[in-house]
Design an enzyme around this catalytic site. Structure first.
Site, PDB file in Angstrom:
ATOM      1  N   GLY A   1     -19.442 -17.266 -19.079  1.00 35.32           N
ATOM      2  CA  GLY A   1     -20.219 -16.945 -17.736  1.00 35.32           C
ATOM      3  C   GLY A   1     -21.254 -17.796 -17.197  1.00 35.32           C
ATOM      4  N   VAL A   2     -21.226 -19.009 -17.748  1.00 30.26           N
ATOM      5  CA  VAL A   2     -22.015 -20.123 -17.531  1.00 30.26           C
ATOM      6  C   VAL A   2     -21.227 -20.793 -16.282  1.00 30.26           C
ATOM      7  CG1 VAL A   2     -21.056 -21.875 -18.845  1.00 30.26           C
ATOM      8  CG2 VAL A   2     -23.568 -21.948 -18.145  1.00 30.26           C
ATOM      9  N   THR A   3     -20.200 -20.716 -16.200  1.00 30.69           N
ATOM     10  CA  THR A   3     -19.119 -21.339 -15.236  1.00 30.69           C
ATOM     11  C   THR A   3     -19.842 -21.127 -13.569  1.00 30.69           C
ATOM     12  OG1 THR A   3     -17.404 -19.818 -15.248  1.00 30.69           O
ATOM     13  CG2 THR A   3     -17.419 -21.529 -16.463  1.00 30.69           C
TER      14      THR A   3
ATOM     15  N   ARG B   1      -4.645 -14.719 -13.206  1.00 32.78           N
ATOM     16  CA  ARG B   1      -6.190 -14.707 -13.747  1.00 32.78           C
ATOM     17  C   ARG B   1      -6.979 -15.335 -12.811  1.00 32.78           C
ATOM     18  NH1 ARG B   1      -3.672 -11.892 -16.743  1.00 32.78           N
ATOM     19  NH2 ARG B   1      -3.997 -11.762 -18.993  1.00 32.78           N
TER      20      ARG B   1
ATOM     21  N   GLU C   1      -9.009  -6.752   4.250  1.00 30.17           N
ATOM     22  CA  GLU C   1      -7.979  -7.847   3.601  1.00 30.17           C
ATOM     23  C   GLU C   1      -7.569  -8.954   4.822  1.00 30.17           C
ATOM     24  OE1 GLU C   1      -5.635  -5.831   0.914  1.00 30.17           O
ATOM     25  OE2 GLU C   1      -7.265  -5.312  -0.123  1.00 30.17           O
TER      26      GLU C   1
ATOM     27  N   PHE D   1     -18.690  -9.671 -12.722  1.00 31.59           N
ATOM     28  CA  PHE D   1     -17.862  -9.234 -13.627  1.00 31.59           C
ATOM     29  C   PHE D   1     -16.742  -9.992 -14.013  1.00 31.59           C
ATOM     30  CE2 PHE D   1     -19.764  -5.680 -11.267  1.00 31.59           C
ATOM     31  CZ  PHE D   1     -20.350  -5.045 -12.424  1.00 31.59           C
TER      32      PHE D   1
ATOM     33  N   TYR E   1       1.047  -1.277   0.093  1.00 34.30           N
ATOM     34  CA  TYR E   1       0.159   0.088   0.023  1.00 34.30           C
ATOM     35  C   TYR E   1       0.745   1.254  -0.048  1.00 34.30           C
ATOM     36  CZ  TYR E   1      -4.499  -2.489  -0.091  1.00 34.30           C
ATOM     37  OH  TYR E   1      -5.303  -3.258  -0.271  1.00 34.30           O
TER      38      TYR E   1
ATOM     39  N   TYR F   1     -14.382 -17.444  -6.794  1.00 38.52           N
ATOM     40  CA  TYR F   1     -13.435 -17.765  -8.222  1.00 38.52           C
ATOM     41  C   TYR F   1     -12.158 -17.992  -7.448  1.00 38.52           C
ATOM     42  CZ  TYR F   1     -12.530 -12.802  -6.881  1.00 38.52           C
ATOM     43  OH  TYR F   1     -12.122 -11.722  -6.230  1.00 38.52           O
TER      44      TYR F   1
ATOM     45  N   SER G   1     -13.945 -18.536 -12.336  1.00 36.72           N
ATOM     46  CA  SER G   1     -14.799 -19.168 -11.419  1.00 36.72           C
ATOM     47  C   SER G   1     -14.831 -20.604 -11.307  1.00 36.72           C
ATOM     48  CB  SER G   1     -16.354 -18.631 -12.218  1.00 36.72           C
ATOM     49  OG  SER G   1     -16.441 -17.334 -12.212  1.00 36.72           O
TER      50      SER G   1
ATOM     51  N   GLY H   1     -22.457 -17.341 -22.602  1.00 40.26           N
ATOM     52  CA  GLY H   1     -20.657 -17.707 -23.001  1.00 40.26           C
ATOM     53  C   GLY H   1     -20.309 -18.383 -21.789  1.00 40.26           C
TER      54      GLY H   1
HETATM   55  C1  HEM Z   1      -7.881  -4.393  -8.614  1.00 39.73           C
HETATM   56  C2  HEM Z   1      -8.623  -0.246  -6.226  1.00 39.73           C
HETATM   57  C3  HEM Z   1      -4.344  -0.825  -3.842  1.00 39.73           C
HETATM   58  C4  HEM Z   1      -3.234  -4.470  -7.062  1.00 39.73           C
HETATM   59  C5  HEM Z   1      -8.273  -3.286  -8.232  1.00 39.73           C
HETATM   60  C6  HEM Z   1      -9.666  -3.007  -8.479  1.00 39.73           C
HETATM   61  C7  HEM Z   1      -9.844  -1.658  -7.839  1.00 39.73           C
HETATM   62  C8  HEM Z   1      -8.613  -1.436  -6.792  1.00 39.73           C
HETATM   63  C9  HEM Z   1     -11.081  -0.863  -8.045  1.00 39.73           C
HETATM   64  C10 HEM Z   1     -10.593  -3.318  -9.581  1.00 39.73           C
HETATM   65  C11 HEM Z   1     -11.372  -4.658  -8.740  1.00 39.73           C
HETATM   66  C12 HEM Z   1     -11.939  -5.667  -9.843  1.00 39.73           C
HETATM   67  O1  HEM Z   1     -11.476  -5.987 -10.766  1.00 39.73           O
HETATM   68  O2  HEM Z   1     -13.018  -6.012  -9.260  1.00 39.73           O
HETATM   69  C13 HEM Z   1      -7.483  -0.078  -5.199  1.00 39.73           C
HETATM   70  C14 HEM Z   1      -7.509   0.886  -4.452  1.00 39.73           C
HETATM   71  C15 HEM Z   1      -6.345   0.871  -3.567  1.00 39.73           C
HETATM   72  C16 HEM Z   1      -5.588  -0.607  -4.300  1.00 39.73           C
HETATM   73  C17 HEM Z   1      -8.669   1.849  -4.254  1.00 39.73           C
HETATM   74  C18 HEM Z   1      -5.709   1.822  -2.423  1.00 39.73           C
HETATM   75  C19 HEM Z   1      -6.388   2.095  -1.511  1.00 39.73           C
HETATM   76  C20 HEM Z   1      -3.827  -1.717  -4.274  1.00 39.73           C
HETATM   77  C21 HEM Z   1      -2.252  -2.300  -4.037  1.00 39.73           C
HETATM   78  C22 HEM Z   1      -2.026  -3.276  -5.024  1.00 39.73           C
HETATM   79  C23 HEM Z   1      -3.193  -3.292  -5.977  1.00 39.73           C
HETATM   80  C24 HEM Z   1      -1.521  -1.805  -2.982  1.00 39.73           C
HETATM   81  C25 HEM Z   1      -0.736  -4.022  -5.117  1.00 39.73           C
HETATM   82  C26 HEM Z   1       0.322  -3.137  -5.355  1.00 39.73           C
HETATM   83  C27 HEM Z   1      -4.444  -4.746  -7.539  1.00 39.73           C
HETATM   84  C28 HEM Z   1      -4.562  -5.652  -8.754  1.00 39.73           C
HETATM   85  C29 HEM Z   1      -5.844  -5.655  -9.066  1.00 39.73           C
HETATM   86  C30 HEM Z   1      -6.570  -4.646  -8.540  1.00 39.73           C
HETATM   87  C31 HEM Z   1      -3.238  -6.475  -9.140  1.00 39.73           C
HETATM   88  C32 HEM Z   1      -6.518  -6.732  -9.951  1.00 39.73           C
HETATM   89  C33 HEM Z   1      -6.767  -6.206 -11.381  1.00 39.73           C
HETATM   90  C34 HEM Z   1      -5.230  -5.915 -12.447  1.00 39.73           C
HETATM   91  O3  HEM Z   1      -4.438  -6.753 -12.185  1.00 39.73           O
HETATM   92  O4  HEM Z   1      -5.218  -5.183 -13.397  1.00 39.73           O
HETATM   93  N1  HEM Z   1      -7.825  -2.558  -7.009  1.00 39.73           N
HETATM   94  N2  HEM Z   1      -6.523  -0.888  -5.283  1.00 39.73           N
HETATM   95  N3  HEM Z   1      -4.222  -2.476  -5.403  1.00 39.73           N
HETATM   96  N4  HEM Z   1      -5.560  -4.148  -7.727  1.00 39.73           N
HETATM   97 FE1  HEM Z   1      -6.138  -2.526  -6.204  1.00 39.73          FE
END
Ligand code: HEM
Length: 399
Positions: A275-277, A206, A137, A390, A95, A190, A209, A273
């Protein structure tokens, strides 16, 4: 506790950041990955190249900023993201890195518009928002680790069996290398798969589900093969073409807040598609645990060749006292192909086959979900009775 002054600064500058949202987060990712390339082992490169993650993170930070004095409003959204973070093994120590580069990006894009006072206020606000995520978390990590046969981050599994379900979908049965059975999960959840792809510098992750009811000693995921050079299909296509029975992959514990809730109300499961999983996991669970629950299973596929799980769904529905299965093919290749709907699922069709007192679960490509959710809303279903999952960042449906 943030001071009133900090809250005022953050709330009044949030709209300015919103205007520059994508620019700031694009800058942010670029500089963060330059300084911390190891994070590319966690982030989805396809989301990055399409700008999808940029929008998701930007929107969430601004939404959080607007509610900085009442963050509990955001808790449902935080939980959904936290599930994803937990399944990717995002840790508290990540973070401050994100915070540092987000502030640098705000400064970099706004220049003199971002005074030291503004930057300091956003730094404090980010700290508060980050702590909410870290706390949620932590609870999720503890729960994943403490459940029978559970674990915290990633664990090695091997592919026990690969089964072709249709011209595009193949199921993978995954067993833990240490011999322990798969842990319990909620139908609809998932797992994240992490693997190295030969020739690629970074690991890829990746989410897939789980496509069968819990209770077996293996996880089953069912993966769609995409067009050869589609970056979205990189991992799925590697699973199809590059991995075989006996090969090892890393798997994180089941996650996600889209799952079948037990109860007496009728259920409509609507999958498009691949999404049936999650619908298969839900249907299997109803058959095993609530066979007298009124259930409608609606599956849309491109055509008969792409139609997976036809006989499995029919067999599960036959175990229900009041279950029906309907199939929609976008196109019929042969006159002999049998389906209930040819073309897209219409509002009238949904009205005809779904009990108005149902809880509806929807999963599929974004245009499919958008159409189905709009139909259900127009038919008078309450938002809380229409649940959807989603593929990809959660903002996609609203775009
Ligand atoms: C996914 C917000 C911090 C890594 C996401 C998503 C949001 C989000 C909205 C999309 C959720 C979804 O796909 O359903 C935030 C916010 C943070 C934060 C507001 C801070 C307050 C972090 C940190 C890391 C991180 C610290 C790691 C360094 C990821 C990864 C994804 C993700 C790897 C999956 C999507 C991808 O790989 O592109 N986060 N996040 N996030 N976040 Fe965060």
């Amino acid at each position: 506790m943030l001071s009133q002054k900090t809250i005022d600064i953050v709330k009044s500058t949030a709209p300015i950041l919103e205007t520059h949202g994508v620019a700031i987060t694009t800058y942010f990712y670029k500089t963060m990955f330059e300084a911390h390339p190891e994070l590319l082992n966690i982030f989805n490169h396809a989301n990055q190249s399409q700008g999808r993650q940029q929008t998701a993170l930007a929107n969430t930070v601004y939404a959080a900023a607007k509610h900085i004095d009442q963050l509990e409003v955001l808790l449902p959204a935080v939980k959904q993201i936290a599930h994803k973070h937990r399944s990717l093994a995002i840790k508290p120590e990540h973070y401050p890195i994100v915070g540092e580069y987000l502030l640098k990006a705000i400064k970099g894009v706004l220049g003199d518009g971002a005074t030291d006072e503004v930057i300091a206020a956003w730094g404090e606000a980010y700290g508060v928002i980050a702590q909410v995520f870290i706390d949620v978390e932590k609870e999720m990590y503890d729960a994943a680790e403490q459940q029978p046969n559970g674990w915290k981050d990633f664990k090695e599994f091997y592919i026990d069996k690969k089964v072709e379900e249709s011209s595009v979908i193949t199921s993978f049965y995954l067993k833990a290398k240490d011999g322990s059975p798969a842990p319990a999960y909620l139908p609809g959840q998932y797992i994240t798969i992490r693997t190295a792809i030969p020739g690629e510098e970074f690991l890829v992750n990746r989410q897939y589900s789980l496509s069968q009811a819990p209770g077996s000693n293996a996880f089953r995921i069912s993966v769609k093969k995409e067009a050869d050079h589609d970056p979205k299909g990189k991992v799925s296509n590697f699973l199809h073409d590059g991995l075989n029975e006996g090969d090892t992959i890393e798997v994180s514990a089941p996650a996600g807040d889209f799952y079948l809730e037990k109860g007496s109300r009728p259920v409509a499961l609507i999958g498009g598609g691949v999404g049936v999983t999650p619908m298969m996991a839900m249907l299997g669970t109803i058959a095993a645990e609530e066979p007298s629950r009124k259930t409608v299973f609606i599956q849309a596929a491109r055509n008969k060749e792409a139609h997976a799980f036809g006989s499995e769904a029919a067999s599960l529905v036959s175990q229900l006292t009041d279950g029906k299965v309907f199939t929609a093919y976008e196109e019929k290749k042969n006159d002999s192909d049998v389906c209930d709907v040819t073309g897209y699922i219409s509002k009238d069709f949904l009205n005809e086959v779904i009990d108005s007192n149902s809880i509806c679960y929807v999963c599929g490509p974004v245009p499919f979900m958008r159409a189905v959710v709009q139909h259900l809303t127009a038919l008078g279903f309450d938002a809380q009775d229409v649940k959807y999952e989603f593929f990809g960042p959660a903002m996609a449906l609203q775009a």
